[in-house]
Design a protein around this motif. Sequence first.
Motif, PDB file in Angstrom:
ATOM      1  N   CYS A 253       0.847  -1.204   0.000  1.00  0.00           N
ATOM      2  CA  CYS A 253       0.000   0.000   0.000  1.00  0.00           C
ATOM      3  C   CYS A 253       0.880   1.252   0.000  1.00  0.00           C
ATOM      4  O   CYS A 253       0.581   2.242  -0.687  1.00  0.00           O
ATOM      5  N   ALA A 254       1.955   1.219   0.787  1.00  0.00           N
ATOM      6  CA  ALA A 254       2.846   2.386   0.865  1.00  0.00           C
ATOM      7  C   ALA A 254       3.509   2.630  -0.492  1.00  0.00           C
ATOM      8  O   ALA A 254       3.663   3.772  -0.926  1.00  0.00           O
ATOM      9  N   ARG A 255       3.864   1.546  -1.177  1.00  0.00           N
ATOM     10  CA  ARG A 255       4.556   1.663  -2.470  1.00  0.00           C
ATOM     11  C   ARG A 255       3.628   2.207  -3.549  1.00  0.00           C
ATOM     12  O   ARG A 255       3.999   3.069  -4.330  1.00  0.00           O
ATOM     13  N   THR A 256       2.378   1.696  -3.542  1.00  0.00           N
ATOM     14  CA  THR A 256       1.470   2.052  -4.640  1.00  0.00           C
ATOM     15  C   THR A 256       0.580   3.239  -4.307  1.00  0.00           C
ATOM     16  O   THR A 256      -0.081   3.779  -5.177  1.00  0.00           O
TER      17      THR A 256
ATOM     18  N   ASP B  51      -3.054   8.285  16.079  1.00  0.00           N
ATOM     19  CA  ASP B  51      -3.310   9.302  15.067  1.00  0.00           C
ATOM     20  C   ASP B  51      -3.589  10.652  15.743  1.00  0.00           C
ATOM     21  O   ASP B  51      -3.141  11.692  15.282  1.00  0.00           O
ATOM     22  N   ARG B  52      -4.304  10.583  16.871  1.00  0.00           N
ATOM     23  CA  ARG B  52      -4.614  11.813  17.609  1.00  0.00           C
ATOM     24  C   ARG B  52      -3.411  12.290  18.428  1.00  0.00           C
ATOM     25  O   ARG B  52      -3.286  13.465  18.727  1.00  0.00           O
ATOM     26  N   HIS B  53      -2.554  11.347  18.829  1.00  0.00           N
ATOM     27  CA  HIS B  53      -1.417  11.695  19.707  1.00  0.00           C
ATOM     28  C   HIS B  53      -0.129  11.112  19.121  1.00  0.00           C
ATOM     29  O   HIS B  53       0.463  10.199  19.694  1.00  0.00           O
TER      30      HIS B  53
ATOM     31  N   LEU C  37       4.767  -0.506  13.715  1.00  0.00           N
ATOM     32  CA  LEU C  37       4.962   0.868  14.208  1.00  0.00           C
ATOM     33  C   LEU C  37       6.232   1.543  13.667  1.00  0.00           C
ATOM     34  O   LEU C  37       6.179   2.698  13.250  1.00  0.00           O
ATOM     35  N   PRO C  38       7.394   0.837  13.663  1.00  0.00           N
ATOM     36  CA  PRO C  38       8.584   1.533  13.177  1.00  0.00           C
ATOM     37  C   PRO C  38       8.571   1.743  11.667  1.00  0.00           C
ATOM     38  O   PRO C  38       9.294   2.601  11.167  1.00  0.00           O
ATOM     39  N   ALA C  39       7.743   0.975  10.955  1.00  0.00           N
ATOM     40  CA  ALA C  39       7.839   1.001   9.496  1.00  0.00           C
ATOM     41  C   ALA C  39       6.788   1.883   8.813  1.00  0.00           C
ATOM     42  O   ALA C  39       7.044   2.437   7.748  1.00  0.00           O
ATOM     43  N   PHE C  40       5.595   1.977   9.396  1.00  0.00           N
ATOM     44  CA  PHE C  40       4.497   2.656   8.689  1.00  0.00           C
ATOM     45  C   PHE C  40       3.716   3.605   9.586  1.00  0.00           C
ATOM     46  O   PHE C  40       3.561   3.351  10.777  1.00  0.00           O
ATOM     47  N   THR C  41       3.185   4.651   8.968  1.00  0.00           N
ATOM     48  CA  THR C  41       2.217   5.523   9.645  1.00  0.00           C
ATOM     49  C   THR C  41       0.987   5.633   8.745  1.00  0.00           C
ATOM     50  O   THR C  41       1.099   6.079   7.605  1.00  0.00           O
TER      51      THR C  41
ATOM     52  N   VAL D 152      -4.238   6.104   3.846  1.00  0.00           N
ATOM     53  CA  VAL D 152      -3.099   5.848   2.960  1.00  0.00           C
ATOM     54  C   VAL D 152      -1.945   5.502   3.894  1.00  0.00           C
ATOM     55  O   VAL D 152      -1.803   6.105   4.956  1.00  0.00           O
ATOM     56  N   ILE D 153      -1.157   4.496   3.523  1.00  0.00           N
ATOM     57  CA  ILE D 153      -0.059   4.075   4.406  1.00  0.00           C
ATOM     58  C   ILE D 153       1.235   4.771   3.971  1.00  0.00           C
ATOM     59  O   ILE D 153       1.628   4.693   2.801  1.00  0.00           O
ATOM     60  N   ARG D 154       1.867   5.450   4.909  1.00  0.00           N
ATOM     61  CA  ARG D 154       3.149   6.114   4.600  1.00  0.00           C
ATOM     62  C   ARG D 154       4.292   5.314   5.231  1.00  0.00           C
ATOM     63  O   ARG D 154       4.178   4.896   6.381  1.00  0.00           O
TER      64      ARG D 154
END
Length: 431
Positions: free
Chosen positions: A123-126, A269-271, A397-401, A426-428
């Motif tokens: 998802c992050a890539r595309t 997401d809120r914090h 957690l360390p890889a995606f937001t 969307v995954i960053r």
Amino acid sequence: PPPELDASVVEQWRASGGQLVELLGLVSALGGVGAVRLGPRPTVLVTGAQAVQHVLARHPDRYVKRSHRARMLVGDGVLSASGEPWRRQRRLLQAQFTGTGIRRYEQRIAEAARRTSAHWAECARTGRETDVGEDLRFFALDTIWRSLTGHPLDAATHRELAAIEAVVAALPTTPTAPAAGVPAAQAAVESALAADLARIDAVAGHAIAAARRGDAGPDGPGLLHVLLDLATSRPEYTDRLIRDELVTLLVAGHETTAKTLAWLYLLLDRHPRWTDWAMAAGAEGSPARRDAVQALVSETLRLYPPAWLLPRHAVEDDVLDGFRIEAGTDVFVSPYLTHRDPGSWPDPDRFDPERFTVPGRRPGQLGAYLPFGLGARACLGLQFAVREMTVVLEQLLPAFTPAFRSTPSAAVFGFIVRPDGPTPAVIRARR
Ligand code: HEM
């Protein structure tokens, strides 16, 4: 008797169409033990830490579990059984859920986590949007399915088992309340429910038949195989009870963890600074990082304990915190309200994972924190749940937001407390 909420307040609440939790919140303001008249007799709400301990841990014989709601779905499985049958069933399963027991499922948990991680990487890539809550539900279901059957969760089983979420959402909030739906729509609700239950039964039937044929799946024999082995020498384990136990583990074993993980992502997401806090606590794989991740989970479970209401029924007269409780009284314990008691948890609505890492911040009393229940009927899957949530979060957690497109603004307090709506994002990539 315990102090009772004024009838006019109950009327106002009824007229406002509010959720039960709002009314119970008003009852908890009366003290650690309070009452409210929902039907002909008062129902007692127990939120004070000491009283909670009294009911759940010290006197489970006086306050028996009420499982009418779940029985429709899980039959006589260990979650809803009582008396001697419950004791036998619990004893049989217990060994599978200790530290050593769950170590056998370690590989499967890791595989399921890798699968979710790979999906988010894609998802992050595309840039493709995904639903965070759905992905975490898939993870939780994949984990328990692999652990039970030895097979990774396939698309068809996943589709069929969506029925579990539908049935859980339709279960009544309390043992006495009617199932969700207005009366005119009741027949439609019931027939949809029957169809959903039939789908769940079909999946369970296939899994049991396959395990009986010796099909252990690529991951090797699972909990279901163990259960079938144990059952051969125990006549009480009828086909029906094996089905009930399998469905119990499927339901109890994924809806709760799925919703906890979803709440955790919504809270982060809120914090957002708390993700950085956990990552900065220590290097990947270090005990300090693990403690911090577990603190995120613990604080999420404090604010949103999925099993927010634990119904009990007094079977004998008792004195609780100085109040008389008559046999026949319905008693509610609410981890949600106990966890928001400002006496135990200062500034209780604030998300603050350091409550669980800084010594002395957490209340010492056992009854003040009970996301997994307490006493003999506490969660069978506690260690399993903590393990799977830690493993998946240590990867994600360390890889995606996730950058949410929208987030639900409210919580629905049904059988389980869940976010009210989808969680598209969307995954960053973080690194
Ligand atoms: C019971 C919470 C995960 C299996 C319970 C109870 C709570 C709870 C509060 C006690 C209910 C009561 O006293 O009325 C949770 C939470 C979870 C979780 C918050 C995850 C975040 C799991 C998992 C499994 C599981 C992963 C199985 C693999 C069970 C079973 C019972 C139970 C079988 C019934 C035990 C009995 O009555 O003897 N859970 N649970 N749970 N849980 Fe969990």
